[in-house]
Design a protein around this motif. Structure first.
Motif, PDB file in Angstrom:
ATOM      1  N   SER A 143      14.628  39.603  41.403  1.00  0.00           N
ATOM      2  CA  SER A 143      15.229  38.355  41.876  1.00  0.00           C
ATOM      3  C   SER A 143      15.699  37.453  40.737  1.00  0.00           C
ATOM      4  O   SER A 143      16.343  36.428  40.991  1.00  0.00           O
ATOM      5  N   GLU A 144      15.385  37.808  39.504  1.00  0.00           N
ATOM      6  CA  GLU A 144      15.804  36.979  38.369  1.00  0.00           C
ATOM      7  C   GLU A 144      17.124  37.442  37.750  1.00  0.00           C
ATOM      8  O   GLU A 144      17.702  36.744  36.922  1.00  0.00           O
ATOM      9  N   SER A 163      17.238  29.385  42.236  1.00  0.00           N
ATOM     10  CA  SER A 163      16.980  30.772  42.647  1.00  0.00           C
ATOM     11  C   SER A 163      15.561  30.859  43.176  1.00  0.00           C
ATOM     12  O   SER A 163      14.599  30.695  42.429  1.00  0.00           O
ATOM     13  N   GLY A 204      12.533  33.010  44.670  1.00  0.00           N
ATOM     14  CA  GLY A 204      12.028  34.354  44.843  1.00  0.00           C
ATOM     15  C   GLY A 204      11.855  34.694  46.308  1.00  0.00           C
ATOM     16  O   GLY A 204      11.957  35.855  46.708  1.00  0.00           O
ATOM     17  N   TRP A 236      12.439  32.418  50.290  1.00  0.00           N
ATOM     18  CA  TRP A 236      13.526  31.754  51.011  1.00  0.00           C
ATOM     19  C   TRP A 236      13.210  30.292  51.316  1.00  0.00           C
ATOM     20  O   TRP A 236      14.106  29.519  51.628  1.00  0.00           O
ATOM     21  N   HIS A 280      16.037  35.117  47.956  1.00  0.00           N
ATOM     22  CA  HIS A 280      15.901  36.521  47.591  1.00  0.00           C
ATOM     23  C   HIS A 280      14.989  37.316  48.516  1.00  0.00           C
ATOM     24  O   HIS A 280      14.872  38.517  48.348  1.00  0.00           O
ATOM     25  N   ASN A 281      14.344  36.658  49.462  1.00  0.00           N
ATOM     26  CA  ASN A 281      13.451  37.413  50.332  1.00  0.00           C
ATOM     27  C   ASN A 281      13.330  36.712  51.675  1.00  0.00           C
ATOM     28  O   ASN A 281      13.880  35.619  51.886  1.00  0.00           O
ATOM     29  N   ILE A 310      20.859  37.898  50.378  1.00  0.00           N
ATOM     30  CA  ILE A 310      21.050  39.203  49.762  1.00  0.00           C
ATOM     31  C   ILE A 310      21.385  40.278  50.779  1.00  0.00           C
ATOM     32  O   ILE A 310      21.824  41.358  50.399  1.00  0.00           O
ATOM     33  N   ASN A 316      23.373  41.559  44.023  1.00  0.00           N
ATOM     34  CA  ASN A 316      22.729  41.483  42.716  1.00  0.00           C
ATOM     35  C   ASN A 316      23.410  42.439  41.743  1.00  0.00           C
ATOM     36  O   ASN A 316      23.923  43.489  42.152  1.00  0.00           O
ATOM     37  N   GLU A 348      11.471  43.444  52.176  1.00  0.00           N
ATOM     38  CA  GLU A 348      12.357  43.205  51.032  1.00  0.00           C
ATOM     39  C   GLU A 348      13.690  42.761  51.584  1.00  0.00           C
ATOM     40  O   GLU A 348      14.112  43.198  52.651  1.00  0.00           O
ATOM     41  N   SER A 349      14.384  41.942  50.813  1.00  0.00           N
ATOM     42  CA  SER A 349      15.708  41.516  51.238  1.00  0.00           C
ATOM     43  C   SER A 349      16.798  42.379  50.617  1.00  0.00           C
ATOM     44  O   SER A 349      17.669  42.888  51.306  1.00  0.00           O
TER      45      SER A 349
END
Length: 371
Positions: free
Chosen positions: A9-10, A95, A97, A99, A122-123, A151, A175, A281-282
């Motif tokens: 996610s970074e 950002s 990690g 939601w 990201h999730n 994502i 990503n 996972e997203s």
């Protein structure tokens, strides 16, 4: 992220920050303060980014007391708020990690009302229980953002349902991927007597990645009687648990630990089938990378899996990360293993049409437009 110094996610924000620096923008990066600075942050600092490393929260009286005393001269303000006030950004990218991370950063959420900002989610979790007050706060934060970036289509669908809100400023992004210089990667020989090489790529975090469910599946009698070898790629806090589980399932000698492999060509050149047993996972980037590199997969139905895998055509989708569901999909895959090479080729061609070539550049354009 809160629970690890670095992860998938970074990557998007970090590459976007690097692109911004290369194009002459000034960049402030605010992250949790881990004992060692991750290499990508070192690279951003070397390229001219200003780093602010905020103390990582600990639920202890000692930490809270020290934090309170440190903030007294700043009238209670957190260090990241002072850093933002001093930097005076034209636009901010947050950002997450997850939601709903901003729910737990009230000072930042309040400060963001004074500047254009974008959110990345990201999730997601499904199901998730939250009160109406929390739900309304997230709706408000999403509405205040210039864009809410997600994502996968499934993630967007689930979060809209959980909030009972349209989130009209949401869009799906990709990503950046870790691909070899030349892809797809030639498929390794798979004769009738070949030991099939299975791969799981992801952090050893069983709550999310589900490696424990896969091991439980592979220790069933029908799988113990077959010629396969499982390769685990990654690192993470649950490695010792997985080592114990391998012993418990009597799978010693049938599993190899590889750690993190920087050269993805090495990984795919020896892999016949990717398995993604994730519970939640997203945007598992390894699904996109495997598809583009020409590898079929068995994947639980999470995040972007259905966006990138055609069931029975380029791979096999399990309804969920459970022993029964994974077992059914693995059985379907095993019965058609002579077709895996062809399925991988079809998957690479199909995924190539969906791939965004420059995710960081695309995000930077949106940031500049918002600022």
């Amino acid at each position: 992220m809160y629970d690890a110094p670095w992860g998938g996610s970074e990557v998007l924000w970090a590459q976007t920050a690097a692109r911004a620096l290369a194009e002459g923008h000034q960049v402030l990066v605010i992250t949790n303060a881990w004992p060692e600075l991750p290499p990508p942050l070192q690279a951003l600092a070397a390229a001219g980014a200003t780093l602010c490393r905020r103390p990582r929260y600990e639920p202890t009286l000692r930490f809270r007391t020290r934090s309170w005393l440190a903030r007294l001269p700043r009238k209670g303000r957190l260090p990241e708020i002072d850093a933002l006030r001093h930097f005076k950004p034209q636009v901010v990218l947050v950002s997450q990690g997850g939601w709903n991370d901003l729910l737990f950063h009230q000072q930042l959420a309040t400060w963001l009302q004074s500047v254009p900002f974008l959110l990345i989610c990201h999730n997601y979790h499904d199901p998730v229980r939250q009160g109406e007050a929390q739900r309304q706060r997230m709706i408000t934060l999403y509405e205040q953002a210039r864009e809410v970036l997600m994502i996968s289509d499934l993630q967007q669908q689930v979060i809209r349902r959980q909030l009972a809100a349209p989130i009209q400023n949401a869009r799906v992004v990709q990503n950046p991927l870790n691909l070899p210089a030349n892809w797809p990667v030639p498929y390794p020989p798979l004769a009738a007597d070949t030991v099939v090489q299975l791969a799981v790529v992801g952090s050893f975090d069983t709550d999310r990645k589900g490696q424990d469910v896969l091991l439980d599946t592979l220790c069933q009698p029908q799988w113990l009687a077959r010629a396969w070898h499982l390769n685990l790629y990654g690192r993470g806090p649950d490695q010792r648990y997985l080592e114990r589980l391998i012993e418990f399932c009597h799978l010693q000698g049938r599993v190899t630990w590889h750690g993190h492999v920087a050269d993805s060509n090495v990984l795919w050149a020896t892999t016949h089938l990717l398995i993604l047993p994730s519970r939640i996972e997203s945007g598992p980037m390894v699904v996109q990378e495997a598809a583009l590199c020409g590898r079929p997969m068995v994947a639980a139905d999470v995040g972007l899996v259905r966006d990138w895998v055609q069931d029975e055509v380029t791979g096999f989708i399990a309804d969920m990360a459970s022993v029964s569901s994974l077992s059914r999909s693995l059985e379907r895959a095993w019965a058609r293993r002579s077709e895996w090479g062809r399925m991988g080729q079809a998957g690479s061609a199909w995924a190539s049409e969906k791939m965004l070539t420059d995710p960081a550049g695309d995000l930077l354009q949106h940031l500049v437009a918002a600022g």
